[in-house]
Design a protein around this motif. Structure first.
Motif, PDB file in Angstrom:
ATOM      1  N   ALA A  92       3.924 -50.313  23.811  1.00  0.00           N
ATOM      2  CA  ALA A  92       3.588 -51.534  23.079  1.00  0.00           C
ATOM      3  C   ALA A  92       3.910 -52.789  23.868  1.00  0.00           C
ATOM      4  N   SER A  93       4.752 -52.669  24.896  1.00  0.00           N
ATOM      5  CA  SER A  93       5.201 -53.839  25.654  1.00  0.00           C
ATOM      6  C   SER A  93       4.577 -53.920  27.042  1.00  0.00           C
ATOM      7  N   GLY A  94       3.451 -53.252  27.224  1.00  0.00           N
ATOM      8  CA  GLY A  94       2.723 -53.358  28.481  1.00  0.00           C
ATOM      9  C   GLY A  94       3.081 -52.328  29.519  1.00  0.00           C
ATOM     10  N   GLY A  95       3.931 -51.366  29.150  1.00  0.00           N
ATOM     11  CA  GLY A  95       4.281 -50.295  30.064  1.00  0.00           C
ATOM     12  C   GLY A  95       3.498 -49.042  29.773  1.00  0.00           C
ATOM     13  N   GLN A  96       3.978 -47.921  30.284  1.00  0.00           N
ATOM     14  CA  GLN A  96       3.328 -46.641  30.038  1.00  0.00           C
ATOM     15  C   GLN A  96       4.365 -45.537  30.042  1.00  0.00           C
ATOM     16  N   VAL A  97       3.944 -44.377  29.568  1.00  0.00           N
ATOM     17  CA  VAL A  97       4.817 -43.216  29.530  1.00  0.00           C
ATOM     18  C   VAL A  97       4.317 -42.219  30.563  1.00  0.00           C
ATOM     19  N   HIS A  98       5.096 -42.020  31.622  1.00  0.00           N
ATOM     20  CA  HIS A  98       4.730 -41.054  32.663  1.00  0.00           C
ATOM     21  C   HIS A  98       5.084 -39.635  32.251  1.00  0.00           C
ATOM     22  N   MET A  99       6.183 -39.473  31.566  1.00  0.00           N
ATOM     23  CA  MET A  99       6.589 -38.169  31.053  1.00  0.00           C
ATOM     24  C   MET A  99       7.061 -38.349  29.624  1.00  0.00           C
ATOM     25  N   GLU A 100       6.396 -37.676  28.692  1.00  0.00           N
ATOM     26  CA  GLU A 100       6.720 -37.817  27.285  1.00  0.00           C
ATOM     27  C   GLU A 100       8.155 -37.370  27.007  1.00  0.00           C
ATOM     28  N   PRO A 101       8.765 -37.912  25.952  1.00  0.00           N
ATOM     29  CA  PRO A 101      10.123 -37.502  25.602  1.00  0.00           C
ATOM     30  C   PRO A 101      10.238 -35.986  25.479  1.00  0.00           C
ATOM     31  N   MET A 102      11.312 -35.443  26.060  1.00  0.00           N
ATOM     32  CA  MET A 102      11.528 -34.006  26.038  1.00  0.00           C
ATOM     33  C   MET A 102      13.015 -33.716  25.871  1.00  0.00           C
ATOM     34  N   ASP A 103      13.295 -32.542  25.314  1.00  0.00           N
ATOM     35  CA  ASP A 103      14.670 -32.099  25.158  1.00  0.00           C
ATOM     36  C   ASP A 103      15.170 -31.455  26.446  1.00  0.00           C
ATOM     37  N   VAL A 104      16.390 -31.774  26.811  1.00  0.00           N
ATOM     38  CA  VAL A 104      17.107 -31.061  27.861  1.00  0.00           C
ATOM     39  C   VAL A 104      18.197 -30.288  27.120  1.00  0.00           C
ATOM     40  N   PRO A 105      18.055 -28.969  26.974  1.00  0.00           N
ATOM     41  CA  PRO A 105      18.909 -28.209  26.058  1.00  0.00           C
ATOM     42  C   PRO A 105      20.385 -28.566  26.135  1.00  0.00           C
ATOM     43  N   GLU A 106      20.902 -28.947  24.986  1.00  0.00           N
ATOM     44  CA  GLU A 106      22.312 -29.302  24.789  1.00  0.00           C
ATOM     45  C   GLU A 106      22.735 -30.591  25.467  1.00  0.00           C
ATOM     46  N   GLN A 107      21.993 -31.043  26.481  1.00  0.00           N
ATOM     47  CA  GLN A 107      22.435 -32.188  27.278  1.00  0.00           C
ATOM     48  C   GLN A 107      21.973 -33.528  26.716  1.00  0.00           C
ATOM     49  N   GLY A 108      20.721 -33.596  26.244  1.00  0.00           N
ATOM     50  CA  GLY A 108      20.180 -34.846  25.748  1.00  0.00           C
ATOM     51  C   GLY A 108      18.669 -34.813  25.713  1.00  0.00           C
ATOM     52  N   LYS A 109      18.069 -35.986  25.621  1.00  0.00           N
ATOM     53  CA  LYS A 109      16.622 -36.128  25.625  1.00  0.00           C
ATOM     54  C   LYS A 109      16.235 -37.181  26.648  1.00  0.00           C
ATOM     55  N   MET A 110      15.097 -36.987  27.287  1.00  0.00           N
ATOM     56  CA  MET A 110      14.705 -37.907  28.350  1.00  0.00           C
ATOM     57  C   MET A 110      13.223 -38.202  28.314  1.00  0.00           C
ATOM     58  N   ALA A 111      12.848 -39.311  28.959  1.00  0.00           N
ATOM     59  CA  ALA A 111      11.457 -39.672  29.205  1.00  0.00           C
ATOM     60  C   ALA A 111      11.421 -40.464  30.496  1.00  0.00           C
TER      61      ALA A 111
END
Length: 273
Positions: A92-111
């Protein structure tokens, strides 16, 4: 040094995407005194965590075949409490998503996002893996700096998407620089590199690593296969140099003179890319 407090929007992790993870371990292990632990292949794709004196400082990833054309590079991750909302805000702010949000098991979530000036930046929502255990000490990251060719758009993007409370350090035609936070509490910087970025080089995040002796570290890095790109230069806040590692990933070394903090050291990078 106690584990650093990492607030939402601040740099919380760095990792290296490399064509040769074994060479990277040898190089950075020798240069910074890092040790390494390789994660489970099935759960974490063999992700390598680097530690300094038992404290987490960085990650290393072996590039896949379909990533061969991408340059080896250090990436910066900013903390978020909701990675899905951050990814939506980036679009929405003029950027883009290169890798959609994903789970890293037990560690966290990333994009992996692209900001409004074209620089790639990671977003990390922590669970068990909170981020850095050590910063601004020899062998650890000391500063994180965006070199952008669209300064105004970049500043607004990080304000809107990551909630940055910014401080304008300088706003002259010769040197424009904005920080996340101010003074000794600053966490990262945005530098107007319009006149410095070579043709064809996009906006990009740069990692500064703290060292005790810049010249000795440069000599050691070069002996291990690095290339000195710029410097070393004396700044009011430390001795600074830009290098590339043996496979071409760019980084900076900064030796603190005791006159300023890691945030201050970032101002010494003007024109250094």
């Amino acid at each position: 040094m106690p584990t650093p407090e990492i607030t939402p929007g601040a740099p919380c992790w760095i990792d290296l995407m490399t064509t040769d993870s074994n060479q990277a371990k040898q190089f950075y292990g020798e240069l910074f005194g890092w040790d390494f632990q390789t994660g489970d292949q099935e759960k974490y794709g063999g992700y390598i965590t680097a530690t300094k004196n038992g404290k987490n400082v960085a990650g290393i990833m072996q590039k896949m075949e379909d990533q061969a054309a991408m340059p080896d590079t250090w990436s910066v991750y900013l903390r978020t409490d909701d990675v899905a909302a951050t990814a939506a805000a980036a679009t929405a702010s003029g950027g883009q998503v290169h890798m959609e949000p994903m789970d890293v098991p037990e560690q966290g979530k990333m994009a992996i996002l692209g900001d409004a000036s074209g620089a790639a930046v990671g977003a990390w929502q922590p669970q068990e893996m909170r981020g850095f255990d050590l910063v601004a000490e020899p062998g650890a990251a000391a500063w994180h700096e965006l070199h952008t060719n669209d300064y105004a758009a970049a500043v607004k993007f990080y304000q809107d998407v990551f909630g940055w409370n910014t401080d304008v350090m300088s706003d002259t035609p010769e040197f424009r620089y904005t920080t996340l936070g101010s003074g000794r509490d600053a966490k990262a910087g945005i530098y107007d590199a319009t006149s410095d970025l070579p043709a064809g080089v996009p906006s990009n995040w740069v990692v500064y690593f703290a060292v005790e002796d810049a010249d000795a570290s440069i000599d050691k890095a070069v002996s291990l296969g690095a290339t000195l790109v710029d410097g070393p230069d004396d700044t009011p806040f430390g001795r600074l140099a830009t290098l590339t590692d043996p496979t071409g990933a760019r980084f900076k070394l900064i030796a603190d003179t005791g006159q300023g903090n890691a945030a201050d050291a970032g101002t010494g990078g003007q024109g250094a890319l």
